[in-house]
Design an enzyme around this catalytic site. Structure first.
Site, PDB file in Angstrom:
ATOM      1  N   CYS A  24     -11.216  25.513   0.144  1.00 13.84           N
ATOM      2  CA  CYS A  24     -12.400  25.758   0.977  1.00 13.84           C
ATOM      3  C   CYS A  24     -12.006  25.949   2.448  1.00 13.84           C
ATOM      4  O   CYS A  24     -12.565  26.784   3.136  1.00 13.84           O
ATOM      5  CB  CYS A  24     -13.383  24.581   0.938  1.00 13.84           C
ATOM      6  SG  CYS A  24     -13.600  23.832  -0.649  1.00 13.84           S
ATOM      7  N   ASP A  25     -11.088  25.140   2.934  1.00 15.59           N
ATOM      8  CA  ASP A  25     -10.891  25.034   4.386  1.00 15.59           C
ATOM      9  C   ASP A  25      -9.580  25.597   4.919  1.00 15.59           C
ATOM     10  O   ASP A  25      -9.441  25.762   6.135  1.00 15.59           O
ATOM     11  CB  ASP A  25     -11.011  23.554   4.812  1.00 15.59           C
ATOM     12  CG  ASP A  25     -12.397  23.020   4.517  1.00 15.59           C
ATOM     13  OD1 ASP A  25     -13.351  23.815   4.545  1.00 15.59           O
ATOM     14  OD2 ASP A  25     -12.533  21.814   4.250  1.00 15.59           O
ATOM     15  N   CYS A  64     -10.482  19.610   0.605  1.00 17.58           N
ATOM     16  CA  CYS A  64     -10.524  20.838  -0.189  1.00 17.58           C
ATOM     17  C   CYS A  64      -9.800  21.988   0.499  1.00 17.58           C
ATOM     18  O   CYS A  64     -10.399  22.708   1.303  1.00 17.58           O
ATOM     19  CB  CYS A  64     -11.982  21.214  -0.460  1.00 17.58           C
ATOM     20  SG  CYS A  64     -12.135  22.742  -1.391  1.00 17.58           S
TER      21      CYS A  64
END
Ligand code: NAP
Length: 309
Positions: free
Chosen positions: A135-136, A132
């Protein structure tokens, strides 16, 4: 209390089904799961959902769908369904030790990212391996990462990463991408991106965090170490259908088999979205499926009631 309908899953398919069932006054219960909102919660700007010409953030879109479902009377539980029994009527669904019963069930459990199944992957997941980018990616500021895959997800992950990292290397097993042309163009014209065509990752290397990968050039069979700080895997999805294994007919990959649009092998159990659809996988197609499953479930419940009357 036996409900008319329970919906399991809370992506666009689940919320759309809930909106339709609620507006048909079936008072649906939606078991949303701990990761409610589905895969759009992990994306940034959604540009292809009609009605939002400027785009809309994935989590915001899901929040709006949830509000709309609740507004018409959907009851939402933000915990996971842990067990089902589809062999009895009414159908039984457990959320841990709480039992819920319904005459009809709509499965909208979606899918999750597929992994490579190679050495180092399990050990380093979350320690330099991600599925992701939205997200990261911020954790990789000015670092070098690889993205595995050649589909739309790989392109989107790459574009997101280029906002943060210094270099993205896409590792793709063929010599052309399958992604939409517009995404390919954006990726290939970005100076931070380079591509290892006809390559696979054989191993992810690192002690406590990713230090690099072993790449194999499929044209020459050469293998070599390639230094990177992160590995983003974007090679597709597998359906979240374990809960129904042995109770519903599925194909060999676990996608639920459908007949007559939304019907499963058990009468009264309907399916919507990526739990069965491995082909289109769009928020808008999942929402459309949710609508269809709801209309079929509403008809099924109505017929059941008129038989009992
Ligand atoms: P996908 O289209 O199935 O692409 C998966 C990619 O990973 C392919 O390039 C495939 O290679 C590669 N791959 C699969 N297994 C692999 C393995 N074991 N090792 C190495 N490479 C592997 O999956 P996706 O990109 O996640 O997209 C899924 C669906 O969602 C698609 O229908 C897509 O259109 C949709 N989607 C749409 C958007 C958007 O519209 N903005 C965004 C994301 C996803 P091959 O090409 O060789 O098969």
């Amino acid at each position: 209390m036996v409900r008319d309908v329970i919906i399991i899953g809370s992506g666009p398919a689940g919320y759309t089904a809930a909106i339709y069932c609620a507006r048909a006054l079936l008072n649906p219960l939606l078991i949303a799961g701990y990761s409610y909102g589905g895969q759009l919660m992990l994306t940034t700007l959604v540009e292809n959902f009609p009605g939002f010409p400027e785009g809309i953030l994935g989590p915001e879109l899901m929040q709006k769908m949830e509000e709309q479902a609740e507004k018409f009377g959907t009851e939402i539980i933000k915990r996971d369904a842990t067990k089902v029994d589809l062999t009895t009527r009414p159908f039984k669904v457990w959320v841990e030790d709480e039992l819920y019963e319904a005459n009809a069930l709509i499965i909208a459990t979606g899918a999750k990212p597929r992994l490579l199944g190679i050495k180092g992957e399990k050990e380093l997941l979350g320690r330099g391996i991600s599925t992701c980018a939205p997200c990261d990616a911020p954790f990789y500021k000015n670092k070098e990462v690889i993205v595995v895959g050649g589909g739309d997800s790989a392109m989107e992950e790459t574009l997101e990463l280029t906002k943060h990292v210094s270099k993205v290397t896409i590792v793709h097993r063929r010599d052309q991408f399958r992604a939409q042309k517009i995404l390919q163009e954006r990726v290939l014209s970005n100076p931070k991106v380079n591509v290892k065509w006809s390559h696979v990752v054989e191993e992810i290397v690192g002690k406590n965090k990713v230090e690099g990968v072993i790449l194999k050039d499929l044209k020459t069979n050469e293998t070599y170490f390639y230094k990177c700080d992160g590995v983003f895997i974007a090679i597709g999805y597998e359906p979240n259908t374990e809960l129904f294994r042995g109770q519903l007919e599925m194909d060999e990959k676990g996608y639920i088999k459908v007949k007559d649009y939304t019907k499963t092998s058990v009468d009264g159990v309907f399916v919507a979205g990526e739990a069965f659809d491995y082909r289109y996988r769009q928020a808008i197609t999942a929402a459309g499926d949710g609508c269809r499953a709801a209309l079929d479930a509403i008809k099924y419940v109505d017929e059941l009631k008129s038989k009992k009357a």
